[in-house]
Design a protein around this motif. Structure first.
Motif, mmCIF file in Angstrom:
data_model
loop_
_atom_site.group_PDB
_atom_site.id
_atom_site.type_symbol
_atom_site.label_atom_id
_atom_site.label_comp_id
_atom_site.label_asym_id
_atom_site.label_seq_id
_atom_site.Cartn_x
_atom_site.Cartn_y
_atom_site.Cartn_z
ATOM 1 N N THR A 20 4.522 4.237 -5.670
ATOM 2 C CA THR A 20 3.598 3.865 -6.736
ATOM 3 C C THR A 20 3.564 2.354 -6.914
ATOM 4 N N GLU A 21 4.747 1.743 -6.993
ATOM 5 C CA GLU A 21 4.791 0.299 -7.240
ATOM 6 C C GLU A 21 4.341 -0.486 -6.016
ATOM 7 N N PHE A 22 4.683 -0.017 -4.821
ATOM 8 C CA PHE A 22 4.222 -0.718 -3.621
ATOM 9 C C PHE A 22 2.701 -0.762 -3.583
ATOM 10 N N ILE A 23 2.065 0.384 -3.836
ATOM 11 C CA ILE A 23 0.602 0.436 -3.818
ATOM 12 C C ILE A 23 0.015 -0.461 -4.909
ATOM 13 N N ALA A 24 0.617 -0.418 -6.097
ATOM 14 C CA ALA A 24 0.109 -1.239 -7.197
ATOM 15 C C ALA A 24 0.258 -2.722 -6.885
ATOM 16 N N ARG A 25 1.403 -3.125 -6.330
ATOM 17 C CA ARG A 25 1.591 -4.546 -6.003
ATOM 18 C C ARG A 25 0.616 -4.993 -4.913
ATOM 19 N N ALA A 26 0.392 -4.143 -3.921
ATOM 20 C CA ALA A 26 -0.525 -4.514 -2.847
ATOM 21 C C ALA A 26 -1.939 -4.722 -3.371
ATOM 22 N N GLN A 27 -2.366 -3.876 -4.313
ATOM 23 C CA GLN A 27 -3.765 -3.903 -4.739
ATOM 24 C C GLN A 27 -4.018 -4.706 -6.014
ATOM 25 N N GLN A 28 -2.983 -4.876 -6.838
ATOM 26 C CA GLN A 28 -3.230 -5.426 -8.166
ATOM 27 C C GLN A 28 -2.512 -6.754 -8.447
ATOM 28 N N ASP A 29 -1.474 -7.083 -7.692
ATOM 29 C CA ASP A 29 -0.665 -8.255 -8.011
ATOM 30 C C ASP A 29 -1.300 -9.522 -7.432
ATOM 31 N N ASP A 30 -1.941 -10.309 -8.321
ATOM 32 C CA ASP A 30 -2.603 -11.510 -7.823
ATOM 33 C C ASP A 30 -1.618 -12.598 -7.403
ATOM 34 N N LYS A 31 -0.327 -12.409 -7.726
ATOM 35 C CA LYS A 31 0.692 -13.364 -7.274
ATOM 36 C C LYS A 31 1.190 -13.040 -5.870
ATOM 37 N N GLN A 32 0.719 -11.926 -5.311
ATOM 38 C CA GLN A 32 1.043 -11.525 -3.938
ATOM 39 C C GLN A 32 2.553 -11.473 -3.697
ATOM 40 N N SER A 33 3.256 -10.771 -4.581
ATOM 41 C CA SER A 33 4.713 -10.720 -4.504
ATOM 42 C C SER A 33 5.218 -10.012 -3.252
ATOM 43 N N LEU A 34 4.375 -9.215 -2.600
ATOM 44 C CA LEU A 34 4.811 -8.521 -1.387
ATOM 45 C C LEU A 34 4.747 -9.401 -0.137
ATOM 46 N N LYS A 35 4.093 -10.518 -0.235
ATOM 47 C CA LYS A 35 3.875 -11.350 0.955
ATOM 48 C C LYS A 35 5.206 -11.827 1.537
ATOM 49 N N GLY A 36 5.481 -11.406 2.783
ATOM 50 C CA GLY A 36 6.691 -11.817 3.481
ATOM 51 C C GLY A 36 7.967 -11.144 3.010
ATOM 52 N N ARG A 37 7.889 -10.182 2.083
ATOM 53 C CA ARG A 37 9.090 -9.537 1.557
ATOM 54 C C ARG A 37 9.359 -8.209 2.263
ATOM 55 N N THR A 38 10.632 -7.970 2.529
ATOM 56 C CA THR A 38 11.049 -6.679 3.062
ATOM 57 C C THR A 38 11.291 -5.728 1.902
ATOM 58 N N VAL A 39 10.741 -4.528 2.017
ATOM 59 C CA VAL A 39 10.877 -3.546 0.941
ATOM 60 C C VAL A 39 11.569 -2.301 1.488
ATOM 61 N N LEU A 40 12.121 -1.513 0.577
ATOM 62 C CA LEU A 40 12.811 -0.270 0.913
ATOM 63 C C LEU A 40 12.138 0.861 0.139
ATOM 64 N N MET A 41 11.671 1.886 0.843
ATOM 65 C CA MET A 41 10.993 3.015 0.204
ATOM 66 C C MET A 41 11.432 4.318 0.855
ATOM 67 N N GLN A 42 11.199 5.409 0.144
ATOM 68 C CA GLN A 42 11.513 6.717 0.715
ATOM 69 C C GLN A 42 10.417 7.716 0.378
ATOM 70 N N GLY A 43 10.293 8.709 1.243
ATOM 71 C CA GLY A 43 9.292 9.752 1.057
ATOM 72 C C GLY A 43 9.361 10.714 2.234
ATOM 73 N N PHE A 44 8.383 11.604 2.328
ATOM 74 C CA PHE A 44 8.366 12.535 3.457
ATOM 75 C C PHE A 44 7.244 12.172 4.420
ATOM 76 N N VAL A 45 7.348 12.683 5.625
ATOM 77 C CA VAL A 45 6.440 12.323 6.721
ATOM 78 C C VAL A 45 5.215 13.232 6.713
ATOM 79 N N THR A 46 4.041 12.607 6.726
ATOM 80 C CA THR A 46 2.783 13.328 6.894
ATOM 81 C C THR A 46 2.127 12.842 8.179
ATOM 82 N N PRO A 47 2.060 13.678 9.215
ATOM 83 C CA PRO A 47 1.449 13.233 10.477
ATOM 84 C C PRO A 47 -0.033 12.942 10.295
#
Length: 253
Positions: free
Chosen positions: A143-170
């Protein structure tokens, strides 16, 4: 159905509900965590009603069977109008199937089959974003990754390594998505959150994984043109969490 079957069905259904809600976390595959106490209460109520019905009808498991039959020339149990009322609608026997399923084979949580046939959810607007961890991969929910990518005008994800978990959908042509399902009440209203993964072969469908990586540069960060995608660095298989769904609550940052 026979009167003696009715309390047995109530007992089986109640025992199945208690099995998945009181004696394990299986019920969290079907409802959000806050509703688990209601499953427990429902299971106890059904078991109590089944025991009351069994005592009323004199089932052998509670002692000597009571005789309700009135003497008739053919030895049958009939009403004063001469009709046999010991049977109800035969379709009620179908209720036995879900009761036995809860006891013997609890269906799994929703997974890639559901996600692949769902339109990905657009997350609610965030009011603010807290600073990411200064060092190491920053742990984020999808949820937060998607929100930061689309809504954060400070571009906090740029160049940052993130850690996430979920299940695989082919996906098509060997692609795959990291996925979580959000629920407001139960599995029936689930909606998917997906992030496309680049740079790694797809693990088996529905496998739960923990991944590290960086935002896949396509579109513009902080706008709805930003790709909801990750260039993966590491993948680790993990067990399915006890609570497989995300509660669909308003985002606050």
């Amino acid at each position: 159905m026979r009167r003696t079957f009715q309390p047995l069905l109530l007992l089986l259904t109640g025992a199945g509900l208690l099995r998945v809600s009181l004696f394990s976390d299986i019920g969290l595959r079907y409802v959000k965590e806050g509703l688990q106490p209601f499953l427990v209460a429902s299971g106890i109520t059904l078991c109590a009603l089944g025991l009351i019905g069994a005592r009323r009808d004199g089932l052998p498991l509670l002692g000597r069977r009571q005789e309700h039959a009135s003497p008739q020339s053919d030895g049958g149990t009939q009403s004063e109008h001469g009709h046999d009322h010991s049977h109800g609608p035969r379709i009620a026997w179908l209720l036995l199937l879900p009761a036995l399923a809860l006891l013997l084979f609890a269906p799994p949580a929703l997974g890639s089959y559901t996600a692949a046939r769902d339109n990905p959810k657009i997350v609610e607007d965030y009011e603010r974003f807290e600073p990411l961890a200064a060092h190491g991969p920053a742990p984020l929910s999808l949820t937060e990754f998607i929100a930061r990518a689309q809504q954060d005008d400070k571009q906090s994800l740029k160049g940052r390594t993130v850690l996430m978990q979920g299940f695989v959908t082919p996906g098509p042509d060997g692609t795959w998505d990291l996925t979580r399902l959000l629920v407001a009440c139960c599995a029936a209203d689930a909606q998917s959150l997906t992030v496309t993964v680049h740079g790694a072969k797809a693990p088996p469908a529905d496998a739960w994984v923990k991944v590290t990586g960086t935002w896949h540069p396509r579109g513009a960060l902080g706008t709805y043109s930003a790709a909801l995608a990750l260039d993966v660095a590491t993948i680790e298989r993990i067990p399915e969490p006890p609570v497989p769904y995300i509660d669909r609550a308003p985002a606050v940052g």
